[in-house]
Design an enzyme around this catalytic site. Structure first.
Site, mmCIF file in Angstrom:
data_model
loop_
_atom_site.group_PDB
_atom_site.id
_atom_site.type_symbol
_atom_site.label_atom_id
_atom_site.label_comp_id
_atom_site.label_asym_id
_atom_site.label_seq_id
_atom_site.Cartn_x
_atom_site.Cartn_y
_atom_site.Cartn_z
ATOM 1 N N ASP A 8 0.889 -1.168 0.000
ATOM 2 C CA ASP A 8 0.000 0.000 0.000
ATOM 3 C C ASP A 8 0.920 1.209 0.000
ATOM 4 O O ASP A 8 1.518 1.543 1.023
ATOM 5 C CB ASP A 8 -0.876 -0.044 1.267
ATOM 6 C CG ASP A 8 -1.657 1.255 1.498
ATOM 7 O OD1 ASP A 8 -1.619 2.150 0.629
ATOM 8 O OD2 ASP A 8 -2.302 1.357 2.561
ATOM 9 N N LYS A 72 3.058 11.409 -3.665
ATOM 10 C CA LYS A 72 2.101 10.577 -4.411
ATOM 11 C C LYS A 72 1.132 11.460 -5.200
ATOM 12 O O LYS A 72 0.646 11.074 -6.261
ATOM 13 C CB LYS A 72 1.341 9.683 -3.433
ATOM 14 C CG LYS A 72 0.323 8.747 -4.088
ATOM 15 C CD LYS A 72 -0.336 7.848 -3.049
ATOM 16 C CE LYS A 72 -1.413 6.966 -3.637
ATOM 17 N NZ LYS A 72 -2.029 6.106 -2.599
ATOM 18 N N GLU A 150 -7.202 0.633 -4.392
ATOM 19 C CA GLU A 150 -7.204 0.545 -2.927
ATOM 20 C C GLU A 150 -8.531 0.017 -2.360
ATOM 21 O O GLU A 150 -8.515 -0.883 -1.515
ATOM 22 C CB GLU A 150 -6.832 1.910 -2.316
ATOM 23 C CG GLU A 150 -5.352 2.252 -2.555
ATOM 24 C CD GLU A 150 -5.007 3.714 -2.393
ATOM 25 O OE1 GLU A 150 -5.868 4.496 -1.924
ATOM 26 O OE2 GLU A 150 -3.872 4.101 -2.746
ATOM 27 N N ASP A 173 -12.771 5.771 2.896
ATOM 28 C CA ASP A 173 -11.328 5.802 3.172
ATOM 29 C C ASP A 173 -10.879 7.222 3.480
ATOM 30 O O ASP A 173 -10.791 8.064 2.588
ATOM 31 C CB ASP A 173 -10.575 5.228 1.958
ATOM 32 C CG ASP A 173 -9.052 5.214 2.137
ATOM 33 O OD1 ASP A 173 -8.532 5.798 3.120
ATOM 34 O OD2 ASP A 173 -8.370 4.614 1.287
HETATM 35 P P1 ADP Z 1 -2.678 7.306 3.668
HETATM 36 O O1 ADP Z 1 -3.442 8.554 3.493
HETATM 37 O O2 ADP Z 1 -1.259 7.475 3.296
HETATM 38 O O3 ADP Z 1 -3.311 6.106 3.062
HETATM 39 P P2 ADP Z 1 -3.330 6.245 6.332
HETATM 40 O O4 ADP Z 1 -4.547 5.576 5.893
HETATM 41 O O5 ADP Z 1 -2.304 5.427 7.029
HETATM 42 O O6 ADP Z 1 -2.564 7.061 5.239
HETATM 43 O O7 ADP Z 1 -3.797 7.426 7.314
HETATM 44 C C1 ADP Z 1 -2.882 8.272 7.904
HETATM 45 C C2 ADP Z 1 -3.631 9.231 8.799
HETATM 46 O O8 ADP Z 1 -4.252 8.520 9.865
HETATM 47 C C3 ADP Z 1 -2.705 10.255 9.441
HETATM 48 O O9 ADP Z 1 -3.297 11.542 9.357
HETATM 49 C C4 ADP Z 1 -2.638 9.780 10.882
HETATM 50 O O10 ADP Z 1 -2.423 10.861 11.780
HETATM 51 C C5 ADP Z 1 -4.020 9.193 11.062
HETATM 52 N N1 ADP Z 1 -4.103 8.267 12.198
HETATM 53 C C6 ADP Z 1 -3.376 7.149 12.415
HETATM 54 N N2 ADP Z 1 -3.698 6.570 13.590
HETATM 55 C C7 ADP Z 1 -4.665 7.349 14.133
HETATM 56 C C8 ADP Z 1 -5.415 7.308 15.356
HETATM 57 N N3 ADP Z 1 -5.225 6.361 16.270
HETATM 58 N N4 ADP Z 1 -6.323 8.290 15.574
HETATM 59 C C9 ADP Z 1 -6.512 9.267 14.678
HETATM 60 N N5 ADP Z 1 -5.838 9.368 13.518
HETATM 61 C C10 ADP Z 1 -4.932 8.422 13.258
HETATM 62 MG MG MG Z 2 -4.468 4.872 2.141
#
Ligand code: ADP
Ligand code: MG
Length: 348
Positions: A8, A72, A150, A173
């Site tokens: 991912d 990205k 995704e 998402d």
């Molecule tokens: P991407 O956008 O790269 O797919 P993710 O799905 O991993 O990324 O999401 C990342 C986001 O999730 C970040 O803004 C991070 O701060 C937030 N995040 C991760 N864990 C938590 C949590 N426990 N509570 C709130 N936000 C979270």
């Molecule tokens: Mg993502």
């Protein structure tokens, strides 16, 4: 011969997963910090070394201008390039560096060579952006088996295609910098995307900004010092804000120490205040979701389940909101920030 993995490649966080050879089950390959997800950040050093993940994010947090994130968003854009120490890089090249680092770290963790991967991309990625992702994988030394959407990967992770029924699911998402919503039709032969929509300027980062602004204004009120013009302090507050946000998914109040010059203080934030100051962000996700449902002519009553994906759906206000909006408890059983990589591993 090496093994296959699912990757991912996220805007803010990336993850690598494989099928465990002993259990036959998909699992995340944790990074060297023991985390399931790795920040999609690089930091170039003067000696030619390139930091990635947590190390690079730490440099970015202290305002290092040789750190880069969010590349990205520029995949497949020929005009995008950044320069570090006299060398310029396209988004594809930056992604290739990150993919190679992720691959090497995963190899170290499992003690095996990885030679091929399924890499995921947002459903809205164009042909050009998909090609750029394949190219990045190749440059990273990976044989790219395929590119998977995704939301499709997330549906795989839930095993929805293994059921002998037909379902229509909504995949919500909310990641670090983007919001994507997808409607998919699933039966045992296929996962078909009926439509997708999103807001690519909305994500967890916006919730961090809300907390950081709150911390700055409370700090000024309490101690009479305005920190909002100091870029280093703003970077530091953003890091504190993201940590506080994560803690608030479990705790009702978080106390944040803040030091500026000779002033050492603290600011408290409660879940309730957090929800009040960021409430305005949630409505956008509803508008986008309803716009999608309207465009594919599907109402809430025709939706059999909601899949939450993305780290930001861990926030209590998002879970509650989705429940309220859909009238359904979201499907559970897979970690929201691991689902996409897990699904990609299953496909691989
Ligand atoms: P991407 O956008 O790269 O797919 P993710 O799905 O991993 O990324 O999401 C990342 C986001 O999730 C970040 O803004 C991070 O701060 C937030 N995040 C991760 N864990 C938590 C949590 N426990 N509570 C709130 N936000 C979270
Ligand atoms: Mg993502």
């Amino acid at each position: 011969m090496g093994i296959r993995v699912g990757i991912d490649l996220g805007t803010t966080f990336s993850a690598v997963a494989r099928i465990n050879p002993n259990t036959g089950k998909p699992e995340i390959i944790k990074n060297s910090f023991g985390s399931a997800i790795t920040p999609s950040v690089l930091c170039f050093e003067s000696n030619g070394n390139i930091l990635f993940g947590e190390d690079a994010k730490n440099m970015q947090a202290v305002g290092d201008t040789n750190a880069i994130a969010f590349f990205k968003r520029s995949m497949g854009k020929e005009l995008f390039s950044v320069e570090f120490y006299g060398k310029s890089y396209t988004a594809t090249e930056l992604s290739a560096i990150l993919l190679r680092k992720l691959k090497e770290e995963a190899e170290q963790q499992i003690g095996e060579k990885i030679d091929s991967a399924v890499i995921t991309v947002p459903a809205y990625f164009t042909h050009k952006e998909r090609s750029a992702t394949i190219e990045a994988g190749k440059k990273a030394g990976l044989d790219v088996i395929s590119i998977v959407n995704e939301p499709t990967a997330a549906a795989f992770a839930y095993g929805l295609n293994e059921k002998d029924t037909e379902q229509t699911v909504l995949i919500y998402d909310l990641g670090g910098g983007t919001f994507d919503v997808t409607l998919a039709y699933i039966n045992k032969d296929e996962i078909r995307i009926l439509g997708s929509d999103g807001d690519h300027e909305l994500g967890g980062k916006d919730w961090d900004d809300c907390i950081a602004r709150y911390l700055a204004s409370e700090f000024e009120e309490k101690y009479g010092v305005d920190v909002s013009d100091d870029p280093e302090m703003v970077s530091a507050l953003l890091v504190k804000a993201e940590n506080a946000k994560k803690q608030l998914t479990l705790k009702d109040v978080v106390d944040i120490p803040i030091a500026y010059g000779t002033v050492r203080g603290n600011v408290e934030i409660t879940e309730q205040i957090f929800e009040e100051i960021s409430q305005f962000l949630i409505g956008t996700t509803k508008d986008v979701t309803e716009r999608l449902m309207e465009s594919v002519q599907i109402g809430w009553r025709q939706i059999d389940g909601v899949i939450l994906v993305g780290g930001s759906t861990r926030m209590r206000m998002i879970r509650n909101y989705v429940k309220e909006m859909s009238g359904k408890e979201p499907l559970s059983g897979v970690n929201v920030d691991e689902a996409v990589a897990i699904g990609a591993a299953i496909r691989a």
